[in-house]
Design a protein around this motif. Structure first.
Motif, PDB file in Angstrom:
ATOM      1  N   PHE A  51       0.784  -1.232   0.000  1.00 30.99           N
ATOM      2  CA  PHE A  51       0.000   0.000   0.000  1.00 30.99           C
ATOM      3  C   PHE A  51       0.821   1.290   0.000  1.00 30.99           C
ATOM      4  CE2 PHE A  51      -2.699  -3.273   1.889  1.00 30.99           C
ATOM      5  CZ  PHE A  51      -3.718  -3.245   0.966  1.00 30.99           C
ATOM      6  N   ILE A  52       2.090   1.223   0.333  1.00 30.66           N
ATOM      7  CA  ILE A  52       2.916   2.429   0.335  1.00 30.66           C
ATOM      8  C   ILE A  52       3.920   2.397  -0.808  1.00 30.66           C
ATOM      9  CG2 ILE A  52       4.627   3.761   1.620  1.00 30.66           C
ATOM     10  CD1 ILE A  52       3.147   2.997   4.170  1.00 30.66           C
ATOM     11  N   HIS A  53       4.653   1.302  -0.936  1.00 30.48           N
ATOM     12  CA  HIS A  53       5.718   1.221  -1.937  1.00 30.48           C
ATOM     13  C   HIS A  53       5.263   0.618  -3.260  1.00 30.48           C
ATOM     14  CE1 HIS A  53       8.424   2.319   1.252  1.00 30.48           C
ATOM     15  NE2 HIS A  53       7.989   1.309   1.973  1.00 30.48           N
ATOM     16  N   ASN A  54       4.138  -0.033  -3.267  1.00 33.25           N
ATOM     17  CA  ASN A  54       3.597  -0.691  -4.467  1.00 33.25           C
ATOM     18  C   ASN A  54       4.609  -1.633  -5.113  1.00 33.25           C
ATOM     19  OD1 ASN A  54       1.076   0.669  -4.295  1.00 33.25           O
ATOM     20  ND2 ASN A  54       2.058   2.472  -5.170  1.00 33.25           N
ATOM     21  N   ASP A  55       5.323  -2.362  -4.285  1.00 31.53           N
ATOM     22  CA  ASP A  55       6.308  -3.307  -4.825  1.00 31.53           C
ATOM     23  C   ASP A  55       6.071  -4.731  -4.327  1.00 31.53           C
ATOM     24  OD1 ASP A  55       7.124  -3.106  -2.210  1.00 31.53           O
ATOM     25  OD2 ASP A  55       9.203  -2.652  -2.656  1.00 31.53           O
ATOM     26  N   ASP A 115       9.231  10.884   4.183  1.00 28.30           N
ATOM     27  CA  ASP A 115       9.753   9.577   3.837  1.00 28.30           C
ATOM     28  C   ASP A 115       8.895   8.485   4.492  1.00 28.30           C
ATOM     29  OD1 ASP A 115      10.541  10.289   6.376  1.00 28.30           O
ATOM     30  OD2 ASP A 115      12.478   9.280   6.242  1.00 28.30           O
ATOM     31  N   ASN A 116       7.636   8.523   4.221  1.00 24.00           N
ATOM     32  CA  ASN A 116       6.688   7.602   4.813  1.00 24.00           C
ATOM     33  C   ASN A 116       6.947   6.192   4.283  1.00 24.00           C
ATOM     34  OD1 ASN A 116       4.556   6.428   6.062  1.00 24.00           O
ATOM     35  ND2 ASN A 116       2.981   7.607   5.036  1.00 24.00           N
ATOM     36  N   ASP A 117       7.582   5.361   5.119  1.00 24.98           N
ATOM     37  CA  ASP A 117       7.887   4.006   4.697  1.00 24.98           C
ATOM     38  C   ASP A 117       7.050   2.960   5.423  1.00 24.98           C
ATOM     39  OD1 ASP A 117       9.045   4.079   7.184  1.00 24.98           O
ATOM     40  OD2 ASP A 117      10.982   3.294   6.548  1.00 24.98           O
ATOM     41  N   GLY A 118       6.128   3.395   6.284  1.00 24.98           N
ATOM     42  CA  GLY A 118       5.257   2.470   6.981  1.00 24.98           C
ATOM     43  C   GLY A 118       5.818   1.967   8.293  1.00 24.98           C
ATOM     44  N   TYR A 119       6.946   2.510   8.719  1.00 26.42           N
ATOM     45  CA  TYR A 119       7.552   2.090   9.976  1.00 26.42           C
ATOM     46  C   TYR A 119       7.689   3.245  10.963  1.00 26.42           C
ATOM     47  CZ  TYR A 119       8.648  -2.433   7.966  1.00 26.42           C
ATOM     48  OH  TYR A 119       8.554  -3.680   7.405  1.00 26.42           O
ATOM     49  N   GLN A 120       7.036   4.382  10.712  1.00 27.02           N
ATOM     50  CA  GLN A 120       7.096   5.517  11.618  1.00 27.02           C
ATOM     51  C   GLN A 120       6.265   5.235  12.870  1.00 27.02           C
ATOM     52  OE1 GLN A 120       6.463   5.895   8.399  1.00 27.02           O
ATOM     53  NE2 GLN A 120       8.264   6.959   7.691  1.00 27.02           N
ATOM     54  N   SER A 121       6.326   6.160  13.794  1.00 21.41           N
ATOM     55  CA  SER A 121       5.670   6.015  15.087  1.00 21.41           C
ATOM     56  C   SER A 121       4.175   5.691  14.996  1.00 21.41           C
ATOM     57  CB  SER A 121       5.881   7.282  15.910  1.00 21.41           C
ATOM     58  OG  SER A 121       5.236   7.179  17.136  1.00 21.41           O
TER      59      SER A 121
END
Length: 166
Positions: A51-55, A115-121
């Motif tokens: 859903f974020i990186h589409n990979d 740099d929203n990678d899905g691992y932020q707080s």
């Protein structure tokens, strides 16, 4: 009003056990900022990947054909080589269960995270809350199952506590 009181009596023990678990984590074990680590990264990475990186699906190019496509996942140890491709070695069931909490964090996270990678707080907290939610459900249904066998209420409470704090 009596239905509410009966409902609270049914879930009271489970709520108290989860509350003491949270109290123990926050006050004595130390509530760390990173809750997604070790194997949890492998289970969780399906969500940011899709859903974020589409990979999530990289079947158009192998590692040799397009190394840039595999740059993000090359640092993770849970992606293994499979016929020239890198695939996540963990099943996706945990990610499916965490997805409502992930989507809530994804939709409510401010755009200030460039740099929203899905691992932020916010995502770390979402996984923590999903853990507490499923812990509560497990305790509730575990207690219900033991009541079917007419096990003493005190024994059920002790087993629930032992299950959480083992």
């Amino acid at each position: 009003m009596t239905k509410l009181i009966l409902f609270l009596k049914k879930i009271g023990v489970e709520v108290v056990v989860v509350f003491f678990y949270i109290l123990l984590i926050n006050n004595y074990l130390g509530n760390v900022d990173t809750t997604i680590n070790a194997d949890g990264e492998g289970y969780y990475d399906y969500l940011p990947s899709a859903f974020i990186h589409n990979d999530l699906q990289r079947n158009n190019a192998t590692i040799e054909q397009d190394t840039a496509l595999y740059d993000r996942i090359s640092k993770y140890g849970f992606y293994v080589d499979y016929h020239g491709y890198k695939v996540n070695k963990y099943p996706c069931g945990t990610a499916v269960l965490e997805s409502p909490f992930f989507f809530f964090a994804y939709l409510t996270t401010p755009l200030e995270y460039n740099d929203n990678d899905g691992y932020q707080s916010p995502f770390q907290k979402a996984v923590f809350y999903s853990t507490l939610f499923y812990l509560f459900l497990a305790l509730f249904f575990f207690g219900r199952s033991l009541r079917l066998f007419n096990i003493n209420r005190v024994v059920i409470i002790l087993l629930q506590i032992l299950l959480v704090f083992e």
